[in-house]
Enzyme design. Structure first.
Site, mmCIF file in Angstrom:
data_model
loop_
_atom_site.group_PDB
_atom_site.id
_atom_site.type_symbol
_atom_site.label_atom_id
_atom_site.label_comp_id
_atom_site.label_asym_id
_atom_site.label_seq_id
_atom_site.Cartn_x
_atom_site.Cartn_y
_atom_site.Cartn_z
ATOM 1 C CE1 TYR A 251 -3.265 -2.882 1.205
ATOM 2 C CE2 TYR A 251 -2.000 -2.960 3.236
ATOM 3 C CZ TYR A 251 -2.965 -3.491 2.409
ATOM 4 O OH TYR A 251 -3.631 -4.615 2.795
ATOM 5 C CB CYS B 172 14.635 -11.192 -5.337
ATOM 6 S SG CYS B 172 15.959 -12.056 -4.538
#
Ligand code: LLP
Length: 420
Positions: free
Chosen positions: A322, A349
């Site tokens: 968010y 990653c």
């Protein structure tokens, strides 16, 4: 007084230095303050009128030790799956204080709720009501239901956590809700007991709630006119908390206080002659927790300073999902005031694995500890094993003591359920 605070330049949770937790339990670790949890739960219970039900939304933090504590203080539970119902019952929440919301309850989950005898199932579609009626009839049990209405009110929060507009998947529109209530009232195995709305989460304004309450009262009064007298109106959860504050300086919270929220929703509902149900999650557990992590490396790249921590989006998803802001604090504050903007990132990653962007931070080196604040809600609850990382430990602090309430996973957990 905040229960996470600096004493002599060192961050404490209650009377425990966070360095002591990290030394004993390792990092990353979620640390919760029992005093803050109890304080917030009690704030709710003292603010609500008699016969109100404060149903803690267990999705915010499902640790059974915390749920049990809330149950003992007198809170009920709002659950959203068979798993959460299991945890709520396991943790001692009395079934008659449990409500079950969610758009996709399966037959097995409905059966489980009816067998447990929960307070009410909150229905989110006509089809679901049909399924509940059928299962209730088979079991010769009357199912207490509430319809979750979608009042088309803009909660003025992040679009991903706004839930009360007609284009959202949640609840049913008001006309349909009225028709469903009438059908339920006429059904031998259904008993309509309430109506519910939940307009969103991390709401920092009270006006959307004033609107939602008037809306619910209007509907309930109309039903009363048809001879369908409801017991309660459920305003959902959603009260926001302060994600902007900085523990290094005093700041005013942009979020309303618990009492102000409760007052604004409870007075009209009580006056109209209904009982109140609330489903707070974040406002109970959010400020209770901090995620304590360690600096692994630092590096300079592309004109930026990076601080690489041993925690990331697998432990705390909110910043990536968010772009949520959580205060990030050094656990040992150096005496220097020389703060530089740094990006605090995790080891995952993914470029979005950034916990804080351009945060003022003192010079730091590997081994230094940091605390990501306001992470008691939707922190551990949304953690995953992504990138083969282990879910962190959880620790509960009480005064000058602390204990582990969930062990850190081990590599063996990565093989759970695997058939080779
Ligand atoms: N009741 C219902 C029906 C809900 O769907 C929710 C949250 C609550 C109560 C509790 O809302 P609260 O008081 O905690 O705002 N993962 C997001 C939040 C999602 C909230 C989902 N529903 C986040 O990290 O911000």
């Amino acid at each position: 007084m905040k229960l996470f605070q600096y004493q002599d330049n060192e961050l404490f949770c209650e009377d425990v230095p966070l360095t002591a937790v990290a030394a004993q339990v390792g990092t990353p670790v979620y640390v919760y303050s029992q005093a803050e949890l109890v304080k917030r739960a009690e704030e709710f219970l003292t603010a609500v009128p008699p016969n109100a039900l404060v149903c803690y939304a267990t999705k915010a933090n499902g640790n059974p030790v915390l749920i049990r504590m809330l149950a003992e203080i007198g809170l009920g539970g709002d659950v959203t799956s068979g798993g959460e119902l299991f945890l709520a019952l396991h943790s001692g929440i009395s079934p008659d204080k449990i409500i079950y919301s969610g758009v996709g309850k399966t037959r097995a989950e409905i059966e489980m709720a009816l067998d447990a005898g929960i307070h009410a199932l909150h229905v989110e579609s006509e089809m679901e009501m049909g399924a509940i009626a059928k299962i209730a009839a088979e079991r010769q049990t009357v199912a207490h239901i509430g319809v979750r209405v979608n009042p088309n009110i803009d909660a003025q929060t992040h679009p991903y956590i706004s839930t009360g507009l007609h284009g959202h998947k949640f609840g049913v529109n008001p006309e349909r809700a009225m028709a469903m209530m009438q059908r339920a009232a006429a059904h031998p195995w259904l008993e309509p007991v309430g109506i519910a709305s939940h307009i969103g989460s991390q709401i920092t304004k009270l006006s959307p709630y004033e609107e939602a309450v008037q809306f619910l009262i209007g509907m309930a009064d109309e039903l009363a006119g048809m001879g369908i007298k409801l017991d309660y109106l459920d305003v959902g959860g959603g009260l926001g908390i302060d994600y902007e504050g900085d523990w290094r300086v005093e700041t005013e919270s942009p979020a309303p206080q618990i009492k102000d929220w409760v007052d604004i929703v409870s007075h009209p509902i009580t006056q109209a002659g209904y009982n109140l149900v609330l489903e707070p999650g974040r406002s109970i557990v959010g400020p209770v927790g901090a995620l304590v992590a360690q600096v692994v490396y630092t590096k300079e790249q592309g004109g930026k300073q990076f601080v690489i921590a041993d925690t990331g989006m697998n432990d705390l998803l909110r910043p990536s999902l968010y772009k949520a802001h959580h205060p990030i604090l050094p656990i040992q504050q150096p005496v220097t005031n020389n703060q530089q903007p740094v990006d605090i990132v995790g080891p995952i990653c993914e470029t979005s694995d950034t916990l804080g962007k351009e945060r003022p931070f003192p010079p730091t080196e590997p081994g230094d500890l940091l605390a990501i604040m306001q992470t008691g809600a939707y922190g551990f609850a949304m953690a995953s094993n992504y990138n083969g990382r282990l879910r962190p430990a959880e620790v509960l602090v009480n005064g000058d003591k602390f204990h582990i309430i969930r062990q850190r996973q081990t590599y063996q957990h990565l093989l759970d359920g695997i058939e080779e």
